[in-house]
Motif scaffolding. Structure first.
Motif, PDB file in Angstrom:
ATOM      1  N   TRP A   1      10.166   1.906  -5.884  1.00  0.00           N
ATOM      2  CA  TRP A   1       9.242   2.850  -5.265  1.00  0.00           C
ATOM      3  C   TRP A   1       8.592   3.691  -6.352  1.00  0.00           C
ATOM      4  O   TRP A   1       9.273   4.237  -7.225  1.00  0.00           O
ATOM      5  CB  TRP A   1       9.965   3.744  -4.269  1.00  0.00           C
TER       6      TRP A   1
ATOM      7  N   GLU B   1       4.920   8.761  -3.550  1.00  0.00           N
ATOM      8  CA  GLU B   1       4.035   8.796  -2.395  1.00  0.00           C
ATOM      9  C   GLU B   1       2.600   8.468  -2.792  1.00  0.00           C
ATOM     10  O   GLU B   1       2.139   8.803  -3.886  1.00  0.00           O
ATOM     11  CB  GLU B   1       4.064  10.175  -1.733  1.00  0.00           C
ATOM     12  N   GLU B   2       1.897   7.807  -1.880  1.00  0.00           N
ATOM     13  CA  GLU B   2       0.485   7.509  -2.092  1.00  0.00           C
ATOM     14  C   GLU B   2      -0.337   8.721  -1.695  1.00  0.00           C
ATOM     15  O   GLU B   2      -0.321   9.156  -0.538  1.00  0.00           O
ATOM     16  CB  GLU B   2       0.066   6.291  -1.259  1.00  0.00           C
TER      17      GLU B   2
ATOM     18  N   LYS C   1       0.819  -1.206   0.000  1.00  0.00           N
ATOM     19  CA  LYS C   1       0.000   0.000   0.000  1.00  0.00           C
ATOM     20  C   LYS C   1       0.856   1.261   0.000  1.00  0.00           C
ATOM     21  O   LYS C   1       0.374   2.346  -0.294  1.00  0.00           O
ATOM     22  CB  LYS C   1      -0.938  -0.005   1.210  1.00  0.00           C
ATOM     23  N   LYS C   2       2.127   1.115   0.365  1.00  0.00           N
ATOM     24  CA  LYS C   2       3.031   2.262   0.371  1.00  0.00           C
ATOM     25  C   LYS C   2       3.547   2.569  -1.036  1.00  0.00           C
ATOM     26  O   LYS C   2       4.466   3.349  -1.208  1.00  0.00           O
ATOM     27  CB  LYS C   2       4.220   1.989   1.303  1.00  0.00           C
TER      28      LYS C   2
ATOM     29  N   ARG D   1      12.933   4.854  -1.040  1.00  0.00           N
ATOM     30  CA  ARG D   1      12.025   5.867  -0.515  1.00  0.00           C
ATOM     31  C   ARG D   1      12.710   6.771   0.507  1.00  0.00           C
ATOM     32  O   ARG D   1      12.507   7.993   0.513  1.00  0.00           O
ATOM     33  CB  ARG D   1      10.824   5.166   0.132  1.00  0.00           C
TER      34      ARG D   1
END
Length: 288
Positions: A53, A56-57, A31-32, A207
């Motif tokens: 990566w 950002e979500e 989910k990240k 990240r």
């Protein structure tokens, strides 16, 4: 044929039925927005493991933001498919977006088969145990702690997305082997080496590095309860983003920041393009 290669041929299936099925790839997204990637190459019994990566979500407040995130994910997956050239892709049953990307990819000029496994196959503890069970040459006849230390030197065991993808992929191949061979004494999924995934022509940045370098930085909504969507704060991407007028341009810039190229020709081409537009602006302002 060498014993291990012959065994690998069994794992990959009946050669008369499908002689080309030799490379497996697994994608598993957290989910990240971290995409775990694992590749098993039957030709040299190599396991490639890593993660990418994808930014950002951001909570989606519009269809435009949703489409933008989907395009970023699609671009990363399609790039990996081109680089890894799999014959079969394994996905988790709960990750519908990845399944849709693969369905769309199947309809293109280059089709790739994919299969869906139950989500428990990708549980972190189970996947890690699968990796620790690999009978790699350097891991043979070692206790659990020694195997953990040795494996940690080859890949990051704290990288949840990568571990889940690798363990899930090994479990899938094991199951395929068990379905066609009832001799439990035969070693399943032989692995000669484990190497870390690298994106061809790109610099891999995790990240934490992006955050430390302030390339991206999301700030919460200024309201007391942070009810609104977060926005890009003081960051390198935020500074450049203000200079771009179109959504397409912002998406392209974001993609460049997420996959920084190491190709000097591409870098020089981009610099020349920027120089051209700066020169054009000076001419319009009557400057030389």
């Amino acid at each position: 044929m060498q014993p291990e290669l012959a065994e690998c041929a069994e794992i990959l299936g009946d050669e008369k039925e499908d002689p080309t099925l030799k490379t497996f790839v697994c994608f598993y997204e957290l989910k990240k927005r971290i995409l775990g990637v694992a590749q098993y190459r039957g030709e040299d019994l190599t396991l490639v493991v890593g993660s990418v990566w994808m930014g950002e979500e951001v909570p989606h407040s519009s269809l435009l933001q949703d489409a933008e995130t989907s395009q970023e994910e699609r671009a990363v997956v399609e790039r990996l498919l081109v680089q890894l050239r799999p014959d079969l892709v394994v996905l988790s049953s709960e990750q519908l977006s990845l399944q849709q990307i693969m369905r769309d990819y199947e309809q293109g000029a280059t089709s790739v088969l994919f299969e869906v496994e139950k989500k428990s196959t990708f549980a972190f503890a189970f996947a890690k145990q699968q990796l620790l069970s690999v009978q790699l040459g350097t891991l043979r006849n070692k206790n659990l702690q020694e195997r953990t230390n040795a494996l940690s030197s080859l890949l990051d065991l704290t990288d949840e997305a990568a571990v889940c993808a690798a363990g899930g992929l090994l479990s899938y191949i094991d199951r395929k082997k068990a379905a066609s061979d009832f001799d439990s004494s035969v070693q399943i999924t032989p692995v000669n080496q484990i190497i870390r995934l690298t994106l061809e022509g790109s610099l891999c940045i995790d990240r934490d590095s992006y955050s430390s370098l302030q390339i991206f930085k999301l700030e919460a909504h200024p309201s007391v309860h942070s009810l609104g969507s977060p926005k890009e704060g003081l960051s390198l991407f935020g500074i450049f983003k203000q200079k771009i007028c179109s959504q397409v341009g912002r998406r392209m810039l974001r993609h460049w920041f997420l996959t920084p190229t190491q190709d000097s020709n591409v870098i020089n081409e981009r610099l020349n393009t920027v120089a051209f537009f700066l020169a054009t602006r000076k001419c319009r302002n009557g400057k030389t």
